[in-house]
Design an enzyme around this catalytic site. Sequence first.
Site, PDB file in Angstrom:
ATOM      1  CG  HIS A  96      11.951-107.199-110.255  1.00  0.00           C
ATOM      2  ND1 HIS A  96      12.038-108.556-109.986  1.00  0.00           N
ATOM      3  CD2 HIS A  96      11.334-107.106-111.463  1.00  0.00           C
ATOM      4  CE1 HIS A  96      11.515-109.240-110.991  1.00  0.00           C
ATOM      5  NE2 HIS A  96      11.067-108.382-111.905  1.00  0.00           N
ATOM      6  CG  HIS A 127       3.102-106.609-110.903  1.00  0.00           C
ATOM      7  ND1 HIS A 127       3.129-106.241-112.234  1.00  0.00           N
ATOM      8  CD2 HIS A 127       3.676-107.844-110.843  1.00  0.00           C
ATOM      9  CE1 HIS A 127       3.680-107.212-112.947  1.00  0.00           C
ATOM     10  NE2 HIS A 127       4.017-108.198-112.123  1.00  0.00           N
TER      11      HIS A 127
END
Length: 179
Positions: A37, A121
């Site tokens: 995620h 990220h």
Amino acid sequence: MPRLFTGLEIPAEVGLALSMKRGGLNGARWIDPENYHITLRFIGDVDNTTANDVADSLDQLSNSMSFQVRLNHLSTFGGNTPRALYAGADVNESLVRLQAAQERVLQRAGLEPEGRKFVPHVSLARLRGSSAQDVAWFLAQSGRFEPLTFTVGRFVLFSSKDSVGGGPYVVEQSYPLAA
């Protein structure tokens, strides 16, 4: 007491491509692809009343527009003492705007400001005992990172168990974005 954070889910096909980077790095604890995620806002451990306030507050952001995210490189956090390997995302206006809107809404709901700079990220591995040299070698051997692009149609409120990190994460509520 739930531990909460908001984030963007990673589509299965992007997760599969990212999972091909697994292996060959000493000290890496690889995160399962179903737990990939992009964290937008870490909330932390909160009581149930605050959790409900957070969930209700985030509802007002579902009128945001959908957008694309492009993952374009591998890198690490931690400098000379690497602690995480990640796939980095382009910083685009829509992503930054959604994250900033969440920050404002959550502060109005009574949460303290996030102290860390937003770096979009996808964490791929937690590193323990990996040297900077090991990581540099791994990055050099991993070859060219082919960019991965996907459309974000919603953001979610995740919960996690108190653990060392890397999941499992549960979607507590989802917030669709306008097409």
